[in-house]
Design a protein around this motif. Structure first.
Motif, PDB file in Angstrom:
ATOM      1  N   PRO A 670       0.829  -1.211   0.000  1.00 32.95           N
ATOM      2  CA  PRO A 670       0.000   0.000   0.000  1.00 32.95           C
ATOM      3  C   PRO A 670       0.861   1.258   0.000  1.00 32.95           C
ATOM      4  N   PRO A 671       0.387   2.332  -0.620  1.00 31.89           N
ATOM      5  CA  PRO A 671       1.147   3.591  -0.618  1.00 31.89           C
ATOM      6  C   PRO A 671       1.459   4.048   0.802  1.00 31.89           C
ATOM      7  N   GLY A 672       2.703   4.495   0.996  1.00 30.22           N
ATOM      8  CA  GLY A 672       3.116   4.978   2.306  1.00 30.22           C
ATOM      9  C   GLY A 672       3.556   3.890   3.260  1.00 30.22           C
ATOM     10  N   GLN A 673       3.455   2.618   2.857  1.00 24.44           N
ATOM     11  CA  GLN A 673       3.860   1.514   3.710  1.00 24.44           C
ATOM     12  C   GLN A 673       5.035   0.772   3.060  1.00 24.44           C
ATOM     13  N   THR A 674       5.554  -0.217   3.766  1.00 25.85           N
ATOM     14  CA  THR A 674       6.803  -0.845   3.304  1.00 25.85           C
ATOM     15  C   THR A 674       6.737  -2.360   3.220  1.00 25.85           C
ATOM     16  N   LYS A 675       5.584  -2.958   3.516  1.00 24.65           N
ATOM     17  CA  LYS A 675       5.543  -4.416   3.638  1.00 24.65           C
ATOM     18  C   LYS A 675       4.454  -5.006   2.747  1.00 24.65           C
ATOM     19  N   PRO A 676       4.804  -6.007   1.923  1.00 25.00           N
ATOM     20  CA  PRO A 676       3.776  -6.791   1.239  1.00 25.00           C
ATOM     21  C   PRO A 676       3.179  -7.809   2.203  1.00 25.00           C
ATOM     22  N   PHE A 677       1.921  -8.166   1.968  1.00 23.38           N
ATOM     23  CA  PHE A 677       1.227  -9.107   2.848  1.00 23.38           C
ATOM     24  C   PHE A 677       0.767 -10.324   2.054  1.00 23.38           C
ATOM     25  N   LEU A 678       0.750 -11.461   2.735  1.00 23.15           N
ATOM     26  CA  LEU A 678       0.172 -12.673   2.171  1.00 23.15           C
ATOM     27  C   LEU A 678      -1.351 -12.577   2.173  1.00 23.15           C
ATOM     28  N   ASP A 679      -1.982 -13.408   1.354  1.00 22.17           N
ATOM     29  CA  ASP A 679      -3.445 -13.465   1.284  1.00 22.17           C
ATOM     30  C   ASP A 679      -3.950 -14.462   2.322  1.00 22.17           C
ATOM     31  N   ILE A 710      -0.806  -9.957  12.638  1.00 23.24           N
ATOM     32  CA  ILE A 710      -1.933 -10.865  12.502  1.00 23.24           C
ATOM     33  C   ILE A 710      -3.137 -10.024  12.069  1.00 23.24           C
ATOM     34  N   ARG A 711      -3.037  -9.552  10.821  1.00 22.20           N
ATOM     35  CA  ARG A 711      -3.986  -8.568  10.298  1.00 22.20           C
ATOM     36  C   ARG A 711      -3.695  -8.350   8.818  1.00 22.20           C
ATOM     37  N   TYR A 712      -4.519  -7.503   8.206  1.00 16.92           N
ATOM     38  CA  TYR A 712      -4.219  -6.945   6.888  1.00 16.92           C
ATOM     39  C   TYR A 712      -3.464  -5.628   7.092  1.00 16.92           C
ATOM     40  N   PRO A 713      -2.818  -5.102   6.051  1.00 17.26           N
ATOM     41  CA  PRO A 713      -2.171  -3.789   6.207  1.00 17.26           C
ATOM     42  C   PRO A 713      -3.215  -2.696   6.412  1.00 17.26           C
ATOM     43  N   PHE A 714      -2.771  -1.561   6.930  1.00 20.45           N
ATOM     44  CA  PHE A 714      -3.691  -0.451   7.187  1.00 20.45           C
ATOM     45  C   PHE A 714      -4.291   0.071   5.888  1.00 20.45           C
ATOM     46  N   GLN A 715      -5.581   0.389   5.975  1.00 25.98           N
ATOM     47  CA  GLN A 715      -6.335   0.881   4.830  1.00 25.98           C
ATOM     48  C   GLN A 715      -7.145   2.109   5.227  1.00 25.98           C
ATOM     49  N   ASP A 716      -7.695   2.770   4.235  1.00 20.95           N
ATOM     50  CA  ASP A 716      -8.581   3.920   4.435  1.00 20.95           C
ATOM     51  C   ASP A 716      -9.772   3.763   3.487  1.00 20.95           C
ATOM     52  N   PHE A 788      -3.418  -3.872  17.851  1.00 22.85           N
ATOM     53  CA  PHE A 788      -3.567  -2.420  17.917  1.00 22.85           C
ATOM     54  C   PHE A 788      -4.711  -2.040  18.857  1.00 22.85           C
ATOM     55  N   PRO A 789      -4.513  -1.003  19.688  1.00 22.56           N
ATOM     56  CA  PRO A 789      -5.543  -0.594  20.635  1.00 22.56           C
ATOM     57  C   PRO A 789      -6.544   0.387  20.034  1.00 22.56           C
ATOM     58  N   LEU A 790      -6.912   0.191  18.768  1.00 28.10           N
ATOM     59  CA  LEU A 790      -7.933   1.023  18.141  1.00 28.10           C
ATOM     60  C   LEU A 790      -9.313   0.553  18.579  1.00 28.10           C
ATOM     61  N   ASN A 791     -10.321   1.412  18.370  1.00 27.72           N
ATOM     62  CA  ASN A 791     -11.675   0.976  18.693  1.00 27.72           C
ATOM     63  C   ASN A 791     -12.097  -0.121  17.712  1.00 27.72           C
ATOM     64  N   PRO A 792     -13.053  -0.973  18.107  1.00 26.90           N
ATOM     65  CA  PRO A 792     -13.397  -2.137  17.281  1.00 26.90           C
ATOM     66  C   PRO A 792     -13.827  -1.777  15.867  1.00 26.90           C
ATOM     67  N   HIS A 793     -14.573  -0.709  15.703  1.00 26.55           N
ATOM     68  CA  HIS A 793     -15.033  -0.345  14.358  1.00 26.55           C
ATOM     69  C   HIS A 793     -13.852  -0.048  13.451  1.00 26.55           C
ATOM     70  N   ASP A 794     -12.899   0.759  13.936  1.00 28.96           N
ATOM     71  CA  ASP A 794     -11.742   1.110  13.122  1.00 28.96           C
ATOM     72  C   ASP A 794     -10.905  -0.120  12.796  1.00 28.96           C
ATOM     73  N   ARG A 795     -10.719  -0.997  13.780  1.00 25.29           N
ATOM     74  CA  ARG A 795      -9.878  -2.165  13.534  1.00 25.29           C
ATOM     75  C   ARG A 795     -10.498  -3.095  12.499  1.00 25.29           C
ATOM     76  N   ARG A 796     -11.791  -3.312  12.588  1.00 26.87           N
ATOM     77  CA  ARG A 796     -12.438  -4.204  11.618  1.00 26.87           C
ATOM     78  C   ARG A 796     -12.366  -3.618  10.208  1.00 26.87           C
ATOM     79  N   ASN A 797     -12.529  -2.320  10.086  1.00 27.42           N
ATOM     80  CA  ASN A 797     -12.603  -1.702   8.773  1.00 27.42           C
ATOM     81  C   ASN A 797     -11.247  -1.340   8.195  1.00 27.42           C
ATOM     82  N   LYS A 798     -10.256  -1.115   9.062  1.00 27.53           N
ATOM     83  CA  LYS A 798      -8.956  -0.653   8.572  1.00 27.53           C
ATOM     84  C   LYS A 798      -7.896  -1.739   8.515  1.00 27.53           C
ATOM     85  N   ILE A 799      -7.972  -2.737   9.419  1.00 28.03           N
ATOM     86  CA  ILE A 799      -6.957  -3.804   9.393  1.00 28.03           C
ATOM     87  C   ILE A 799      -7.582  -5.189   9.582  1.00 28.03           C
ATOM     88  N   GLN A 800      -8.911  -5.246   9.722  1.00 29.53           N
ATOM     89  CA  GLN A 800      -9.645  -6.509   9.844  1.00 29.53           C
ATOM     90  C   GLN A 800      -9.126  -7.340  11.025  1.00 29.53           C
TER      91      GLN A 800
END
Length: 1020
Positions: A670-679, A710-716, A788-800
């Motif tokens: 993803p733009p601004g990040q440095t790591k590829p992720f497995l599916d 143990i997640r997907y990369p950060f998204q918006d 990550f200590p984000l609220n549940p809504h943000d975590r589900r939608n941004k990093i699953q």
């Protein structure tokens, strides 16, 4: 994690602390009203609807003679009186907010209703035409813009809004803002406002408030009491950016977002003025304006639209240098990237990488962000384009939260909210130093002076569960006096500092009341520094706890051999660390010679660091847990060390291109990040990772496994930057729904929710599979997750990442939230929602502290704050950031040379740890009685001693003979003890409320350890 009711009492006390000064310290006339754009608010209590009758002294401010109120808006006449309310005055002292309300052809038809609500709120405002947004706002010196229900914007208008917000203007917006604009403009508005409107709800719905993790974004309890009074027609909002908070949801959590806040904006998820309840809308706008003022402070503390510099303060208070607003400081701190330099050997044999796999084909986007023409907002490079308004998202995994409270010297006015926060912060620091002093003093007694009653003798001693914490009881009066005198002598500087700090703290509110703001700030800093300088670092502060540290790949590589690694483990053991998270799989490379992975880390030559580390840890009485990068399979920074192509995806994806995940734009990283992720949806990926876990657990005598990434990369999603479009994931989702996820977007609400849930399930199910596998192989293996200590809504939608569910299902033993923060205030904000949450099953919470760039005294203070909470211990990131100063502090406060014999690790011996912790509490109470600081009525004292003895015996019996009946007996006695504890401590609580809160937290930890022991020892 059973009884959390006392946390509600704590929250109510905080609200009372915040309200009392407002209700009882009205200070006369506010500032005069300038010629244009001035609005006047009622007293805070009345304007928020907290009281239905006027407060004495809450009188309206008269308009000064000669003030001209322009006739451009009918609302700029005197506001009409609302029944049961009074004309209003500034929200806080020194208020100089100027409200502008934006009008366009779209909301013109609603203007009468909008104006009626503004009148009901008692507001005077300036009408700002959307077509002249920048000019009108600057001409009127607007400080707060309210933008109700405007869905169509041009490029020039979006740029104008960004320009105003970048100059310090706060925006309050409502409704489907920007949804009818071109895609590029929508993206720009989303970046500017921190969120976007996703779609209309199907029916009117009630709102529910959420906990706010960032005090600066939501000072005090600003949400109005009307929050869930009525159901209204609304829409779903989507937060954008790490610093956007979801403040309310439609329906109970995890409902869809209804109100968002950021450091620059407040976003209402309904069309303000377009439903029947006038007072509801008015209350929300008043509350948002209050939040804006409390957050931003007075006018002299910020830039006003249209002015290059803030207005100068009076000559007698002129600062020597310009001051940033808190919002500007927050944004600046968020831009500081955290770097992790690693030194690579001068020469390392690196195999040639396999060809980089190509991204899958993707449908072309229907529209893209346009190139913006020149405007008043130049980009940093001097050109104007997309980056000026909508920069690509940066990975929040690379961020440390900025300080929760920043106090800098200077004469700028201190709003009442900030004064309360500043005083509370000092009181909490004072409490932490005092609790540390009590613990250090108790340990200074030595075992020969720590005796207690037995069941038979009743006045001498009892046996205890921990070899390192001896019980305490009656001693001869002369012997006790001499021992206490020696202990006090050892900690004279700390005692004197506490006494001085208490005296100086009494002066702080007086200086604020006298408007000697420079003096108040100087006094605050003096008290803080005094306490920091006299922390009792020459005594033992530890208790039976998890003291963990991440041992990073860079340190392992630099060690270079068994001898080099031994030096690291010698130091960790000397500093009291009992758990090492050893980086075992990083960027697709195992640190050991693997028969499963394609290649060992090329920077490791001719040795097996994992095998060596297991032996070194066990020889020193420490546990070693294999730290695994789960779905992150490469690292561009690591490629630099290996002299590889920066876009090399790592050995796993290079060998298996179909295993890669992709963005919705077809990018592997993803733009601004440095790591590829497995599916995670690919069965071959899951099988490969499970085989690696099995190899580690069976070939090596590791004590635990930690799943990181143990997640997907950060998204918006609000900016249509999403991830998870691997080949298999797309196929599986299309088989389920008949739709390729590449063709949908967040505006397709139902399908998008299915796509989000699909990805969440991939992570959830992998954790379940890993947990089942590891426990089948070795039932004593500890499984932890770094989250990550984000609220549940943000975590589900941004990093699953849905880690609460893993804890509730009992699939993980330790949850390690990465609560990285630059001060203790912010650490507590990030950690407390999860510490206080009572539905996380039996998993232990282990908050984490990042040492990079963190002053040593703040690191110690953060550890003490966590020791005073109901947690099992703490984790430090990372070993490479230890230094001689920290090493010395840790050796004195928690090292084996100070603690003596080993103490039980809570996740390994939970019942023994509970018994030893209660023994420590008994010793503290006895010490305070010996020093005549803790007194009770005779009847209470007899009962206190009787129940304490019963609990000690029950916990000791459970530790010696773990069983269901012994567990229930210990739980029963503990609950009975906790039920009476506050009444026994009633007198002491009036003097030392922080200490009582700490003891309650530590009693709660006993409950948590019993629940964990039930799952780990008895049921597994």
């Amino acid at each position: 994690m059973i009884d959390r009711r006392y946390h509600l009492r704590k929250s109510l006390k905080k609200v009372q602390l915040w309200l009392d000064p407002i209700i009882y310290t009205h200070r006369g006339k506010g500032p005069s009203i300038p010629n244009r754009g001035q609005w006047v608010m009622g007293t805070v209590v009345v304007s928020l609807g907290l009281l239905s009758t006027p407060v004495p002294g809450a009188i309206a401010q008269p308009t000064p003679p000669g003030t001209n109120i322009p006739e451009t808006s009918p609302s700029q006449t005197a506001p009409e009186m609302t029944p049961g309310r009074v004309p209003s005055q500034p929200l806080t002292e020194n208020s100089a907010l100027r409200l502008g309300v934006v009008r366009s052809s779209e909301n013109q038809a609603q203007w009468e209703a909008i104006d009626a609500r503004l009148r009901a709120a008692g507001l005077v405002y300036e009408t700002i035409e959307l077509d002249r947004l920048l000019d009108d706002a600057r001409e009127a010196n607007i400080t707060v813009l309210f933008i109700p229900n405007i869905s169509t914007w041009t490029v020039e208008q979006a740029l104008a809004l960004e320009s105003l917000l970048s100059q310090g203007v706060h925006a309050i917006v409502s409704g489907p803002l920007g949804v009818n604009s071109a895609a590029g403009i929508r993206h720009a508005l989303t970046a500017t406002l921190g969120g976007t409107w996703q779609g209309q709800l199907s029916q009117p719905t009630l709102m529910e408030p959420l906990y706010c993790r960032t005090e600066m974004l939501c000072p005090s309890n600003w949400i109005p009491p009307e929050v869930n009074r009525i159901a209204i027609p609304g829409g779903i909002l989507a937060p954008s950016g790490y610093n956007t908070e979801v403040m309310t949801t439609w329906g109970p959590a995890p409902g869809n977002p209804a109100v968002l806040v950021s450091d620059r904006t407040t976003f209402f998820g309904w069309e303000w003025g377009n439903h029947a309840d006038v007072q509801y809308d008015s209350a929300w706008l008043r509350a948002a304006l209050l939040r804006s003022e409390l957050q931003r402070g007075p006018l002299v503390n910020r830039t006003v639209a249209g002015q290059e510099n803030p207005p100068p303060p009076p000559e007698s208070q002129a600062p020597s240098s310009p001051a940033q607003s808190e919002a500007e400081q927050l944004r600046e701190a968020q831009m500081q990237r955290r770097q992790q330099p690693e030194a690579a050997p001068a020469s390392s044999p690196v195999p040639a990488p396999a060809p980089v796999p190509q991204a899958p084909a993707r449908p072309s986007p229907s529209d893209t962000l346009p190139s913006f023409p020149g405007s008043a907002v130049p980009s940093p490079s001097g050109t104007t384009g997309v980056e000026a308004v909508s920069p690509p998202g940066l990975d929040p995994a690379e961020e440390t939260a900025p300080p929760g409270l920043r106090v800098e010297q200077g004469p700028l006015p201190i709003p009442s909210f900030q004064a309360i926060e500043m005083r509370r912060e000092l009181e909490n620091l004072l409490g932490r130093v005092e609790t540390a002093l009590i613990t250090a003093s108790v340990h200074a007694q030595g075992p020969e002076q720590a005796r207690f009653e037995t069941d038979e003798e009743r006045t001498d001693k009892i046996s205890v569960a921990s070899a390192s914490l001896d019980s305490v009881g009656e001693k001869k009066e002369t012997e006790t006096g001499e021992a206490i005198a020696q202990i006090e002598q050892a900690f004279v500087p700390t005692h004197e500092a506490i006494a001085t700090a208490r005296s100086l703290l009494l002066e702080f509110p007086q200086l604020v009341q006298e408007q000697n703001y420079a003096g108040a700030r100087a006094k605050w800093v003096e008290i803080r520094d005094l306490l920091w300088e006299n922390y009792p670092t020459n005594g033992v502060l530890a208790q039976p706890e998890i003291r963990a540290i991440w041992l990073d790949r860079g340190s392992i590589v630099r060690a270079g051999s068994e001898q080099g690694l031994a030096r690291i483990f010698d130091n960790l053991a000397a500093t009291g660390i009992n758990t090492v998270f050893f980086e075992t799989l990083n960027a697709g490379y195992p640190i050991y010679p693997s028969q499963v992975a394609p290649q060992q880390n090329p920077l490791i030559a001719n040795w097996d660091p994992l095998a060596v580390a297991v032996k070194l840890a066990h020889d020193r009485g420490m546990e070693l847990h294999a730290w695994i990068w789960t779905f992150a399979a490469g690292n561009q920074r690591h490629n630099v060390l290996l002299n590889l192509d920066p876009n090399y995806p790592g050995p796993v994806i290079a060998a298996n291109p179909d295993w890669a995940g992709y963005t919705n734009q077809g990018q592997m990283i993803p733009p601004g990040q440095t790591k590829p992720f497995l599916d995670p949806a690919n069965p071959e990926v899951r099988s490969y990772l499970l085989n690696l876990l099995e190899e580690i657990a069976t070939r090596y005598d590791v004590d635990g496994v930690q799943l990181d990434y143990i997640r997907y990369p950060f998204q918006d999603p609000s900016a249509e930057r999403t991830y998870g479009y691997g080949k298999v994931a797309r196929q599986e989702f299309q088989n389920l729904t008949g739709v390729d996820p590449m063709t949908i977007s967040p505006s397709d609400r139902d399908l998008w929710q299915q796509w989000t849930d699909f990805r969440v399930r991939q992570i959830d199910s992998f954790v379940s599979d890993a947990s089942q596998l590891l426990r089948t192989l070795r039932s004593d293996l500890i499984l932890s997750v770094a989250v990550f200590p984000l609220n549940p809504h943000d975590r589900r939608n941004k990093i699953q990442q849905n880690w609460e569910e893993w804890a509730r299902r009992g699939e993980v033993d330790l949850v390690v939230p990465m609560t990285y923060a630059m001060d203790t205030n912010r650490l507590e904000q990030l950690a407390q929602p999860w510490i206080n949450q009572g539905d996380l099953g039996a998993a232990l919470i282990l908050p984490a502290i990042r040492l990079l760039d963190l002053p040593e005294i703040i690191a110690l203070d953060q550890i003490q704050a966590l020791r005073n909470q109901s947690v099992g211990g703490y984790a430090l990131f990372a070993a490479e950031n230890l230094n001689p100063v920290l090493n010395g502090i840790f050796q004195r406060t928690q090292g084996p040379s100070a603690l003596g014999d080993r103490t039980p690790i809570p996740y390994r011996e939970p019942f023994a740890a509970a018994a030893a912790r209660f023994t420590g509490l008994q010793r503290e109470w006895q010490f305070l009685r010996d020093t005549e600081e803790l007194s009770m009525r005779e009847a209470d004292l007899n009962k206190f001693e009787e129940k304490g003895l019963q609990l000690t015996q029950a916990l000791e019996e459970l530790a010696s003979n773990p069983s269901g009946p012994n567990l229930e007996q210990a739980r029963s006695v503990l609950r009975e003890f906790r039920g009476q504890f506050l009444s026994w401590m009633n007198l002491y609580s009036l003097q030392k409320p922080y200490q009582i809160e700490t003891w309650e937290n530590r009693l709660q930890t006993l409950e948590d350890l019993l629940s964990y022991g039930d799952q780990f020892l008895l049921q597994r």
